[in-house]
Design a protein around this motif. Structure first.
Motif, PDB file in Angstrom:
ATOM      1  N   ARG A 262     -11.825 -15.823  -7.328  1.00 12.43           N
ATOM      2  CA  ARG A 262     -11.070 -16.972  -6.810  1.00 12.43           C
ATOM      3  C   ARG A 262     -10.786 -16.748  -5.333  1.00 12.43           C
ATOM      4  N   PRO A 263     -11.836 -16.830  -4.491  1.00  8.22           N
ATOM      5  CA  PRO A 263     -11.627 -16.544  -3.073  1.00  8.22           C
ATOM      6  C   PRO A 263     -10.574 -17.469  -2.461  1.00  8.22           C
ATOM      7  N   ALA A 264      -9.752 -16.920  -1.587  1.00  7.39           N
ATOM      8  CA  ALA A 264      -8.728 -17.745  -0.922  1.00  7.39           C
ATOM      9  C   ALA A 264      -8.517 -17.224   0.493  1.00  7.39           C
ATOM     10  N   GLU A 265      -7.254 -17.146   0.931  1.00  5.47           N
ATOM     11  CA  GLU A 265      -7.007 -16.928   2.366  1.00  5.47           C
ATOM     12  C   GLU A 265      -6.518 -15.535   2.759  1.00  5.47           C
ATOM     13  N   PHE A 266      -5.967 -14.777   1.785  1.00  4.84           N
ATOM     14  CA  PHE A 266      -5.642 -13.376   2.113  1.00  4.84           C
ATOM     15  C   PHE A 266      -5.812 -12.490   0.884  1.00  4.84           C
ATOM     16  N   VAL A 267      -6.041 -11.204   1.127  1.00  2.27           N
ATOM     17  CA  VAL A 267      -6.178 -10.226   0.040  1.00  2.27           C
ATOM     18  C   VAL A 267      -5.443  -8.931   0.403  1.00  2.27           C
ATOM     19  N   VAL A 268      -5.049  -8.206  -0.641  1.00  2.41           N
ATOM     20  CA  VAL A 268      -4.185  -7.042  -0.483  1.00  2.41           C
ATOM     21  C   VAL A 268      -4.763  -5.877  -1.276  1.00  2.41           C
ATOM     22  N   GLU A 269      -4.685  -4.663  -0.731  1.00  2.00           N
ATOM     23  CA  GLU A 269      -5.079  -3.500  -1.525  1.00  2.00           C
ATOM     24  C   GLU A 269      -4.278  -2.274  -1.148  1.00  2.00           C
ATOM     25  N   ARG A 270      -3.824  -1.581  -2.147  1.00  2.00           N
ATOM     26  CA  ARG A 270      -3.106  -0.336  -1.902  1.00  2.00           C
ATOM     27  C   ARG A 270      -4.143   0.773  -1.780  1.00  2.00           C
ATOM     28  N   ALA A 271      -4.059   1.548  -0.716  1.00  2.00           N
ATOM     29  CA  ALA A 271      -5.047   2.616  -0.531  1.00  2.00           C
ATOM     30  C   ALA A 271      -4.362   3.904  -0.150  1.00  2.00           C
ATOM     31  N   PHE A 272      -3.193   4.124  -0.730  1.00  2.00           N
ATOM     32  CA  PHE A 272      -2.463   5.329  -0.355  1.00  2.00           C
ATOM     33  C   PHE A 272      -2.565   6.383  -1.421  1.00  2.00           C
ATOM     34  N   VAL A 273      -2.848   7.594  -0.995  1.00  2.00           N
ATOM     35  CA  VAL A 273      -2.970   8.708  -1.916  1.00  2.00           C
ATOM     36  C   VAL A 273      -1.821   9.650  -1.620  1.00  2.00           C
ATOM     37  N   ASP A 274      -1.110  10.076  -2.652  1.00  2.00           N
ATOM     38  CA  ASP A 274      -0.062  11.080  -2.382  1.00  2.00           C
ATOM     39  C   ASP A 274      -0.047  12.128  -3.468  1.00  2.00           C
TER      40      ASP A 274
END
Ligand code: A2P
Length: 274
Positions: A262-274
């Motif tokens: 469902r392409p739209a106007e913004f996307v988010v991804e968490r890419a933190f490793v701890d």
């Protein structure tokens, strides 16, 4: 140091045989940027496919237990090697060991790549904003080296905000390399804008990305209008708090969150490793 204070190095093993669904990849190069950040490159199996911007699970077998974390692939989908950009956490279960990798060592990688920070999850637009903090620049290091990004968007704005100046080095290096690349250089020089900033050390651009969006200084410095759903597309990658705050600012500007189906106007991804 007295002997009893020297912590024994944990035993790291590559399982033999390597389980189905997992690659044991040879490390080819390791680059340390600061005492908190490093990048490494591995070989790439010929059949391994991914889309620029996706992540995979990377791991090691430590003290007999497999330990995996999500890592964005920092190299583009056409590259013959795979690159990762990582934090080093002294007592982090995986990164405390991973930071000691050397060329010739092996790391484990699950064979399936996935993620939402991909061109497919966004509708076409005029301008693509990549908002990153810290190691959140990794998926964008992949996307700015993919010609598809420049074919889909007229302008690509990569913001990278870190606490200190030295933490911006990886971003500077990738952007310079991209602009000098034989195949990408012309497009990247014309279309890619890099906006590095710090929050805790003097630098020409200072302040959290959220603050600079809210007070308009980000847009004013670039001479572009604020986020507009008609023209702007945004990808966000950083800590949980940064994602939450940037997402709220996108929604406030009237942008809708997209996904692969469902392409739209913004996307988010968490890419933190701890
Ligand atoms: P600050 O120095 O004001 O905390 P970290 O190394 O802690 O992951 O932070 C990386 C960068 O992200 C820092 O510049 C930090 O700013 C910034 N940052 C942390 N939280 C947020 C947030 N909620 N919104 C925007 N930027 C943030």
């Amino acid at each position: 140091m007295p002997e009893d204070r020297i912590a024994a190095a944990p035993e790291v093993r590559i399982p033999d045989p390597v389980p189905a669904g997992i690659y044991a990849l040879e490390v080819l190069k390791v680059t340390h940027y600061t005492d908190r950040l490093f990048a490494f490159r591995t070989e790439r199996p010929a059949e391994f496919r991914f889309r620029s911007g996706e992540f995979v699970m990377i791991g090691l077998e430590i003290e007999g237990k497999p330990l995996y974390r999500a890592y964005s692939i920092a190299s583009p989908s056409w590259d013959e090697e795979i690159e990762f950009f990582s934090i080093k956490v002294e007592d982090g279960p995986l990164t405390s060991v991973l930071q000691h990798l050397k060329p010739g060592d092996r790391v484990l990688m699950r064979k399936k790549a996935t993620g939402t920070l991909v061109n497919d999850a966004l509708l076409p637009g005029k301008r693509l904003w990549m908002l990153s903090t810290g190691t959140g620049i990794a998926p964008f290091a992949s996307l700015i080296r993919d010609p598809e990004t420049y074919e889909k968007f007229e302008q690509v704005i990569l913001t990278h905000s870190c606490r200190e100046v030295a933490e911006l080095a990886y971003g500077h290096e990738i952007v310079a390399e991209t602009k000098a690349n034989e195949l990408l250089g012309e497009m990247a020089t014309a279309q890619l804008v890099h906006v590095p900033a710090t929050t805790r050390e003097a630098y020409p651009t200072m302040g959290r990305i959220t603050t600079r969006i809210e007070d308009g200084s980000l847009f004013a410095a670039l001479g572009v209008p604020p986020f507009d759903p008609a023209h702007d597309r945004v990808m966000i990658c950083g800590s949980m708090e940064m994602l939450r705050d940037c997402k709220a600012l996108c929604e406030k500007a009237g942008l809708t969150e997209g996904a692969n189906n469902r392409p739209a106007e913004f996307v988010v991804e968490r890419a933190f490793v701890d």
